[in-house]
Enzyme design. Structure first.
Site, PDB file in Angstrom:
ATOM      1  N   CYS A   1      -5.567   7.777   9.231  1.00  0.00           N
ATOM      2  CA  CYS A   1      -5.639   7.310  10.616  1.00  0.00           C
ATOM      3  C   CYS A   1      -5.232   8.415  11.577  1.00  0.00           C
ATOM      4  CB  CYS A   1      -4.717   6.105  10.815  1.00  0.00           C
ATOM      5  SG  CYS A   1      -5.362   4.565  10.130  1.00  0.00           S
TER       6      CYS A   1
ATOM      7  N   LYS B   1       0.831  -1.207   0.000  1.00  0.00           N
ATOM      8  CA  LYS B   1       0.000   0.000   0.000  1.00  0.00           C
ATOM      9  C   LYS B   1       0.867   1.258   0.000  1.00  0.00           C
ATOM     10  CE  LYS B   1      -1.827   1.758   3.887  1.00  0.00           C
ATOM     11  NZ  LYS B   1      -1.963   3.219   4.112  1.00  0.00           N
ATOM     12  N   ASN B   2       1.900   1.255   0.810  1.00  0.00           N
ATOM     13  CA  ASN B   2       2.717   2.450   0.962  1.00  0.00           C
ATOM     14  C   ASN B   2       3.653   2.698  -0.216  1.00  0.00           C
ATOM     15  OD1 ASN B   2       1.538   3.092   3.401  1.00  0.00           O
ATOM     16  ND2 ASN B   2       3.049   1.952   4.604  1.00  0.00           N
TER      17      ASN B   2
ATOM     18  N   ASP C   1       4.630   0.720  12.042  1.00  0.00           N
ATOM     19  CA  ASP C   1       3.451   0.003  11.560  1.00  0.00           C
ATOM     20  C   ASP C   1       3.338  -1.404  12.136  1.00  0.00           C
ATOM     21  OD1 ASP C   1       2.509   2.093  10.102  1.00  0.00           O
ATOM     22  OD2 ASP C   1       3.019   1.283   8.134  1.00  0.00           O
TER      23      ASP C   1
ATOM     24  N   ARG D   1      -8.472  -0.485   4.380  1.00  0.00           N
ATOM     25  CA  ARG D   1      -7.534   0.522   3.889  1.00  0.00           C
ATOM     26  C   ARG D   1      -6.177  -0.089   3.581  1.00  0.00           C
ATOM     27  NH1 ARG D   1      -5.989   4.095   7.583  1.00  0.00           N
ATOM     28  NH2 ARG D   1      -5.024   5.201   5.863  1.00  0.00           N
TER      29      ARG D   1
ATOM     30  N   ARG E   1       0.710  14.931  12.831  1.00  0.00           N
ATOM     31  CA  ARG E   1       1.662  14.621  11.769  1.00  0.00           C
ATOM     32  C   ARG E   1       1.757  15.859  10.884  1.00  0.00           C
ATOM     33  NH1 ARG E   1       0.157   8.804   9.310  1.00  0.00           N
ATOM     34  NH2 ARG E   1      -1.992   9.408   9.705  1.00  0.00           N
TER      35      ARG E   1
END
Length: 426
Positions: A123, A29-30, A314, A407, A128
């Protein structure tokens, strides 16, 4: 259906005795999200293979379409043609759905010379700030006006190369600078750049498109701007956190599980912890097998989250579950996000012994976890951790907030059922 829970998707998880079998890991995903954003910069057709089928990906594709790109998605293959992109505004609704939408700041400004968007969502892991993104792009010539969290951005011509030193190796800021720099006038140097495999994957894609990038995966990255980028074909790297999630599930309940289609080199910091707690780990070129023994897990002692190649934030929640059922204590130090212990209060409901003090959490292993009527998942990785804890707990557990799983995990409960878990979505 429990009283007061009408029309809410949830997972019902039963205690699992043992997991066994093989599971193929999806694309990252990233990696996929910044690569899809980067297609905005290309004159031509981009084909992205091994793209995970996730809600975050769908939102990114919707943003691209709203800007004028043509998008064709078939399960794990995405074709993007950005030739006719003409928009420069992204709706607040779409920006608020995913954190990675901030990457459109650099890409859209580089493509259109202007951009209008808002501060992104995603999230809720604590503050951030995007200050580093804004400061870096301003240094490269972007004029940014911030009005009540709306960003109005404009370039006089093109981005200009610059030497930028990041205060910390931020993944998002590194990606945004790279996206801005590939079409800039001159040379950009990023010092203290993020070194994650996902950064390297983005750069590999951009190089295929004609970008000139040196040093990806190192703390100093050099980008020489080019006049244009063409389309290209690219295969997204495997998702290392998804791979570790399945390994953690096997470690929690016991069993013999092999994750296929992975890049073990990207997972070293996490694989070492599995060995430390008493699991046998067998690594091949593109697979990892874990053999979890029947005896109680050995204590982890300490986990400190750090930028890559350190232990990833993560995976913190996943290993907190293992610490909760280990034979000893573990101290977690969360250095990346301020508010990433939301799963801890839910694990306590299952019987875990966890004390949280600011960025430190102390976990004392207990003999057994017990099923709970309802747990609430509050973020993506916390949701996966609660599922693993519920599988290890005695009895049945219901988990809400499962939209977070969608997600980042493709066919999550189906894959767990293939390994022997008793889990269903209702």
């Amino acid at each position: 259906m429990p009283d007061g829970v009408v029309g809410v998707e949830r997972l019902v998880v039963e205690h699992a005795e043992r997991l066994s079998g093989e599971v193929a890991v999806q694309g990252s995903k990233n990696s996929a999200l910044p690569i899809l954003t980067a297609t905005l910069l290309c004159d031509g057709i981009c084909t992205i293979e091994n793209c995970p089928d996730l809600s975050d990906v769908d939102v990114t594709l919707e943003i691209l379409k709203s800007l004028g790109a043509k998008v064709l998605k078939e399960k794990n293959s995405v074709i993007v043609d950005s030739t006719e992109v003409c928009g420069f505004k992204i709706s607040k609704e779409m920006m608020k759905k995913i954190r990675s939408s901030i990457l459109f700041l650099g890409a859209l400004s580089a493509r259109m010379g202007r951009a209008e968007l808002c501060v992104p969502g995603g999230c809720k892991l604590g503050p951030r700030p995007i200050d580093w993104h804004l400061a870096a792009l301003s240094q490269m010539g972007l004029k940014i006006e911030n009005q009540d969290k709306m960003l109005f951005c404009e370039l006089e011509d093109r981005f200009k190369g610059a030497e930028i030193t990041l205060p910390l190796p931020s993944v998002g800021a590194t990606e945004n600078i790279i996206l801005a720099a590939v079409l800039a006038k001159g040379t950009t140097i990023i010092r203290n750049a993020a070194r994650e495999p996902e950064i390297c994957d983005l750069c590999d894609f951009l190089i295929k498109c004609g970008a000139r990038i040196e040093g990806a995966g190192q703390s100093e990255v050099k980008i020489v701007g080019v006049e244009r980028l063409s389309g290209a074909e690219h295969r997204v790297i495997p998702d290392r956190i998804v791979a570790v999630t399945f390994l953690a599930a096997a470690a929690a309940v016991g069993g013999d599980v092999t994750v296929q289609s992975v890049a073990p080199a990207h997972m070293q910091s996490m694989l070492e912890v599995f060995k430390k707690i008493g699991c046998d780990v067998n690594v091949a070129a593109e697979s990892v097998q874990i053999l979890a023994k029947d005896k109680k897990l050995a204590p982890i002692r300490e986990i400190v989250t750090k930028p890559y190649p350190g232990f990833p934030t993560d995976a913190q929640a996943l290993f907190m579950v293992l610490a909760s059922i280990s034979d000893g204590s573990c101290m977690f130090v969360e250095n990346i996000f301020k508010n990433r212990y939301k799963h801890a209060e839910e694990l306590v409901k299952l019987g875990a012994d966890i004390k949280v003090m600011d960025k430190i959490a102390v976990v004392k292993g207990v003999d057994e976890l017990y099923g709970e009527e309802t747990l609430e998942a509050k973020d993506l990785r916390g949701a996966a951790a609660l599922v693993i804890a519920a599988m290890a707990a005695d009895g049945r557990t219901t988990i809400t907030g499962v939209e977070h799983l969608d997600r980042g995990y493709e066919d999550f409960e189906k894959n767990l059922r293939r390994l022997g878990a008793n889990i269903k979505r209702i």
